[in-house]
Design a protein around this motif. Structure first.
Motif, PDB file in Angstrom:
ATOM      1  N   ASP A  66       6.499   1.908   4.579  1.00  0.00           N
ATOM      2  CA  ASP A  66       6.467   1.752   6.027  1.00  0.00           C
ATOM      3  C   ASP A  66       6.553   0.256   6.329  1.00  0.00           C
ATOM      4  N   ILE A  67       7.634  -0.134   6.994  1.00  0.00           N
ATOM      5  CA  ILE A  67       7.858  -1.563   7.252  1.00  0.00           C
ATOM      6  C   ILE A  67       7.857  -1.801   8.759  1.00  0.00           C
ATOM      7  N   SER A  68       7.146  -2.806   9.209  1.00  0.00           N
ATOM      8  CA  SER A  68       7.207  -3.130  10.631  1.00  0.00           C
ATOM      9  C   SER A  68       7.150  -4.644  10.822  1.00  0.00           C
ATOM     10  N   VAL A  69       7.839  -5.089  11.871  1.00  0.00           N
ATOM     11  CA  VAL A  69       7.850  -6.513  12.208  1.00  0.00           C
ATOM     12  C   VAL A  69       7.343  -6.654  13.633  1.00  0.00           C
ATOM     13  N   VAL A  78       2.791   0.510   1.447  1.00  0.00           N
ATOM     14  CA  VAL A  78       3.348   1.407   0.431  1.00  0.00           C
ATOM     15  C   VAL A  78       2.260   2.328  -0.084  1.00  0.00           C
ATOM     16  N   GLN A  79       2.722   3.484  -0.468  1.00  0.00           N
ATOM     17  CA  GLN A  79       1.821   4.489  -0.992  1.00  0.00           C
ATOM     18  C   GLN A  79       2.241   4.740  -2.420  1.00  0.00           C
ATOM     19  N   ASP A  99      -2.914   3.478  -1.476  1.00  0.00           N
ATOM     20  CA  ASP A  99      -2.212   2.818  -0.367  1.00  0.00           C
ATOM     21  C   ASP A  99      -2.437   1.313  -0.414  1.00  0.00           C
ATOM     22  N   PHE A 100      -1.369   0.578  -0.248  1.00  0.00           N
ATOM     23  CA  PHE A 100      -1.467  -0.881  -0.230  1.00  0.00           C
ATOM     24  C   PHE A 100      -0.734  -1.421   0.979  1.00  0.00           C
ATOM     25  N   THR A 101      -1.293  -2.428   1.593  1.00  0.00           N
ATOM     26  CA  THR A 101      -0.663  -3.044   2.753  1.00  0.00           C
ATOM     27  C   THR A 101      -0.577  -4.545   2.530  1.00  0.00           C
ATOM     28  N   LEU A 120      15.902  -0.050  -4.773  1.00  0.00           N
ATOM     29  CA  LEU A 120      16.697   0.261  -5.958  1.00  0.00           C
ATOM     30  C   LEU A 120      15.851   0.032  -7.206  1.00  0.00           C
ATOM     31  N   ASN A 121      15.717   1.058  -8.024  1.00  0.00           N
ATOM     32  CA  ASN A 121      14.959   0.959  -9.276  1.00  0.00           C
ATOM     33  C   ASN A 121      13.575   0.330  -9.100  1.00  0.00           C
ATOM     34  N   GLY A 122      12.904   0.742  -8.047  1.00  0.00           N
ATOM     35  CA  GLY A 122      11.543   0.236  -7.852  1.00  0.00           C
ATOM     36  C   GLY A 122      11.462  -1.151  -7.266  1.00  0.00           C
ATOM     37  N   VAL A 123      12.594  -1.707  -6.844  1.00  0.00           N
ATOM     38  CA  VAL A 123      12.594  -3.033  -6.226  1.00  0.00           C
ATOM     39  C   VAL A 123      13.025  -2.890  -4.769  1.00  0.00           C
ATOM     40  N   LEU A 124      12.158  -3.309  -3.868  1.00  0.00           N
ATOM     41  CA  LEU A 124      12.460  -3.240  -2.442  1.00  0.00           C
ATOM     42  C   LEU A 124      12.980  -4.606  -1.986  1.00  0.00           C
TER      43      LEU A 124
END
Lengths: 143, 132
Positions: A66-69, A78-79, A99-101, A120-124
């Motif tokens: 979950d991304i917000s600006v 992220v969960q 859960d991490f924020t 991609l492959n665990g990299v955001l």
């Protein structure tokens, strides 16, 4: 005053660094509170017209992000899934779950409508295009 | 002559495999779970290429080694940097008897999943007691 190399000062600053790392460095107002245990680590760099942010979050699916600006604050939640079930015996359990924020203060304003995210492959990877006011401008020199 | 050496050789038997490694490696976080039929190993290796992960199992020693290409050039100037990208390496001594021929692995979402099926001889077998 003569400045000598002072081992106590060095020790002091090392301790500060260490404590800040553990406690998340919220007290001294750092823009980037250090990543705590299990918190996904981030890299942030400037790519002329955009800020780029990268985060390693193995095992996380796109629907668990979950991304917000809001203004200068970027929040990424992220969960991390837990594989635990009844009756499992763990020989190692090192992978963080839950859960991490991360809340990061961006160095300049971004166009929140044009933020793009790719997993991609665990990299955001986040592309945060700079707001018009924050873009670098070439200034011609009249001769 | 060094008798100590001779003694330790006689007692210790064959030397365990030792590795020489050059360069820098990251040690991935892993979960190892024991199930009735298998050992399940999960390793966090974000950014790796599934084809570039080398898994070896020999004499109870499991080795994970993977190449992770740098995603950013050396000249990248970070505004903020918390991690580095690079190859990973880790070895485990697996004491349970494993059916090496049936080890399988898959990679997705940055997680390497390894299934290490237990050998038939060590599988838990329930023995029914016949009532007379």
């Amino acid at each position: 005053m003569t400045v000598y190399f002072n081992p106590f000062h060095q020790l002091r600053s090392e301790m500060d660094r260490l404590l800040n790392g553990f406690l998340g460095s919220t007290t001294n107002g750092g823009a980037y509170p250090a990543a705590g245990r299990g918190q996904p680590a981030v890299n942030l760099w400037d790519q002329n017209d955009a800020l780029m942010l990268e985060m390693e979050i193995p095992g996380v699916k796109s629907e668990q992000i979950d991304i917000s600006v809001a203004g200068l604050d970027l929040t990424v939640k992220v969960q991390r899934p837990d594989i635990a079930e009844e009756g499992l015996t763990y020989h190692r359990r090192e992978r963080p779950v839950g859960d991490f924020t991360r809340v990061l203060r961006l160095p300049c304003e971004v166009d929140s409508n044009k933020v793009a995210a790719e997993l991609l492959n665990g990299v955001l990877t986040l592309t945060l295009p700079k707001a018009e006011v924050a873009k670098p401008r070439k200034i011609p020199v009249s001769s | 002559m060094n008798t100590e050496n001779v003694l330790s050789k006689a007692e210790g038997g064959a030397a365990a495999a030792e590795h020489t490694r050059s360069g820098r490696f990251f040690r991935p976080h892993v979960d190892i779970v024991e199930k009735a039929e298998e050992l399940l190993l999960l390793a966090d290796v974000p950014g790796a290429d599934g084809d570039a992960i080398d898994i070896r199992f020999e004499d109870g020693e499991l080795t994970l080694h993977g190449k992770v290409e740098p995603r950013q050039g050396n000249d990248r100037r970070y505004l903020h940097q918390e991690y580095d990208v690079g190859d990973f390496y880790r070895t485990f001594q697996i004491s349970e008897a494993i059916d090496a021929g049936k080890i399988s692995a898959d990679y997705g979402d940055g997680v390497l999943t390894l299934h290490l099926p237990k050998a038939e001889s060590v599988k838990l077998r329930k023995i029914a007691v016949a009532a007379k």
